[in-house]
Design a protein around this motif. Structure first.
Motif, mmCIF file in Angstrom:
data_model
loop_
_atom_site.group_PDB
_atom_site.id
_atom_site.type_symbol
_atom_site.label_atom_id
_atom_site.label_comp_id
_atom_site.label_asym_id
_atom_site.label_seq_id
_atom_site.Cartn_x
_atom_site.Cartn_y
_atom_site.Cartn_z
ATOM 1 N N ASN A 118 0.796 -1.246 0.000
ATOM 2 C CA ASN A 118 0.000 0.000 0.000
ATOM 3 C C ASN A 118 0.820 1.284 0.000
ATOM 4 O O ASN A 118 0.356 2.316 0.483
ATOM 5 N N ARG A 119 2.057 1.225 -0.507
ATOM 6 C CA ARG A 119 2.777 2.502 -0.662
ATOM 7 C C ARG A 119 2.276 3.163 -1.939
ATOM 8 O O ARG A 119 2.349 2.563 -3.016
ATOM 9 N N PRO A 120 1.744 4.382 -1.846
ATOM 10 C CA PRO A 120 1.167 4.998 -3.040
ATOM 11 C C PRO A 120 2.222 5.329 -4.101
ATOM 12 O O PRO A 120 3.388 5.571 -3.780
ATOM 13 N N ILE A 121 1.789 5.319 -5.335
ATOM 14 C CA ILE A 121 2.645 5.789 -6.431
ATOM 15 C C ILE A 121 2.744 7.302 -6.301
ATOM 16 O O ILE A 121 1.730 7.991 -6.138
ATOM 17 N N ARG A 122 3.971 7.798 -6.360
ATOM 18 C CA ARG A 122 4.163 9.257 -6.290
ATOM 19 C C ARG A 122 4.546 9.755 -7.679
ATOM 20 O O ARG A 122 5.558 9.329 -8.233
ATOM 21 N N ALA A 123 3.714 10.617 -8.206
ATOM 22 C CA ALA A 123 3.931 11.118 -9.568
ATOM 23 C C ALA A 123 4.121 12.627 -9.546
ATOM 24 O O ALA A 123 3.403 13.337 -8.845
ATOM 25 N N MET A 124 5.120 13.081 -10.298
ATOM 26 C CA MET A 124 5.350 14.520 -10.438
ATOM 27 C C MET A 124 4.684 14.979 -11.741
ATOM 28 O O MET A 124 4.911 14.391 -12.799
ATOM 29 N N VAL A 125 3.834 15.989 -11.640
ATOM 30 C CA VAL A 125 3.171 16.540 -12.826
ATOM 31 C C VAL A 125 3.978 17.735 -13.306
ATOM 32 O O VAL A 125 4.204 18.686 -12.556
ATOM 33 N N VAL A 126 4.441 17.659 -14.547
ATOM 34 C CA VAL A 126 5.296 18.723 -15.087
ATOM 35 C C VAL A 126 4.727 19.213 -16.414
ATOM 36 O O VAL A 126 3.907 18.561 -17.043
ATOM 37 N N GLY A 127 5.211 20.367 -16.824
ATOM 38 C CA GLY A 127 4.785 20.928 -18.104
ATOM 39 C C GLY A 127 5.086 22.408 -18.152
ATOM 40 O O GLY A 127 5.302 23.043 -17.117
ATOM 41 N N ILE A 128 5.106 22.939 -19.343
ATOM 42 C CA ILE A 128 5.385 24.368 -19.512
ATOM 43 C C ILE A 128 4.151 25.182 -19.114
ATOM 44 O O ILE A 128 3.073 24.615 -18.909
ATOM 45 N N PRO A 129 4.260 26.507 -19.004
ATOM 46 C CA PRO A 129 3.104 27.309 -18.588
ATOM 47 C C PRO A 129 1.911 27.169 -19.531
ATOM 48 O O PRO A 129 2.060 27.071 -20.747
#
Length: 279
Positions: A118-129
């Motif tokens: 049960n360790r959650p997936i950690r996702a970084m959301v990236v993108g230009i402005p």
């Protein structure tokens, strides 16, 4: 026109992403489906080496559907997991969670073997402005977690957002990169609204857009503005001004107003579903 826009907070944002990359399992990169390559920050590939990768073709409702299909195939072949969506309307957002689980299945399997449950997936959301990162996060979470706005540069700091027991997202500020090697990339970013309009020559930008539309979507301008299409971009801008009754005192054509209308109608999809670069 020389296209460049790199406010000071973007340097800080890049440093913050470098510091947090070790905490995450997956990078979710939001791109604008109208310019899938030009709306990718080349720094992300360097930052995200050895991480699972996902691309969200956002605003796909504004892009040419034939090109959406080609770009989905292009990125899939490069090893990305890809979802087409429109974060604003929510279309396609429900497809994101199963693709996240698929992208991270090796990580989930490794955790199981180590006895980690049960360790959650950690996702970084990236993108230009202005590609719709915060709008996506809010649609995905089903509530307003991230600040949104139709101006570039709304998200200034990082924030963790728990989606469910399986997934946590790290929202990050939109960052461009310090120098565009290819000025046509800058032009496309300016056309979709990823730069501050106040620092741009909008008349020059609208002439570039007219030239592209005439070349790649012949007939679309004639249909929208009842004009005669030609290689003469200034004549076409004049025709847009006449069609939209953009006049100054003395019945002189108001090119600035016509340029604003053209760019606004392109950005809102009123001219049609248009992709500015082909796969």
């Amino acid at each position: 026109m020389n296209y460049q826009w790199y406010p000071g907070h973007m340097t800080k944002a890049r440093r913050m992403m470098q510091e947090n990359i070790k905490l995450i399992d997956l990078i979710i990169e939001v791109v604008d489906a109208r310019i899938p390559l030009s709306s990718r920050n080349p720094d992300i590939d360097e930052l995200g080496k050895n991480k699972a990768r996902m691309i969200l073709l956002n605003k796909s409702d504004l892009a040419d559907e034939r090109e959406n299909e080609k770009w989905q195939e292009y990125f899939t072949q490069k090893g990305f997991h890809v979802v087409k969506m429109n974060a604003k309307s929510g279309a396609g957002v429900k497809n994101v969670l199963p693709v996240i689980m698929e992208a991270c299945k090796e990580k989930i399997e490794r955790d199981k073997q180590r006895g980690i449950k049960n360790r959650p997936i950690r996702a970084m959301v990236v993108g230009i402005p202005n590609v719709g990162k915060s709008t996506f996060i809010n649609a995905f979470a089903g509530k307003a977690c991230a600040k949104t706005g139709n101006k570039p540069g709304v998200t200034k700091g990082k924030q963790w957002i728990r989606i469910n027991k399986n997934v946590e997202l790290l929202d990050t500020p939109g960052i461009l990169w310090p120098k565009f090697e290819d000025q046509s990339v800058g032009a496309k970013l300016a056309m979709i609204g990823s730069m501050n309009d106040q620092i741009l020559n909008l008349e020059e930008l609208s002439l570039e857009l007219l030239g592209y539309l005439h070349k790649c979507y012949e007939g679309i301008l004639a249909q929208r503005y009842e004009l005669e299409e030609s290689e003469d971009r200034l004549a076409m801008l004049s025709a847009v001004a006449k069609n939209r009754n953009c006049l100054k005192k003395g019945n002189e054509l108001d090119y600035a107003k016509a340029s604003n209308i053209l760019l606004e109608e392109f950005r809102n999809g009123k001219i049609g579903r248009i992709t500015l670069e082909q796969a």
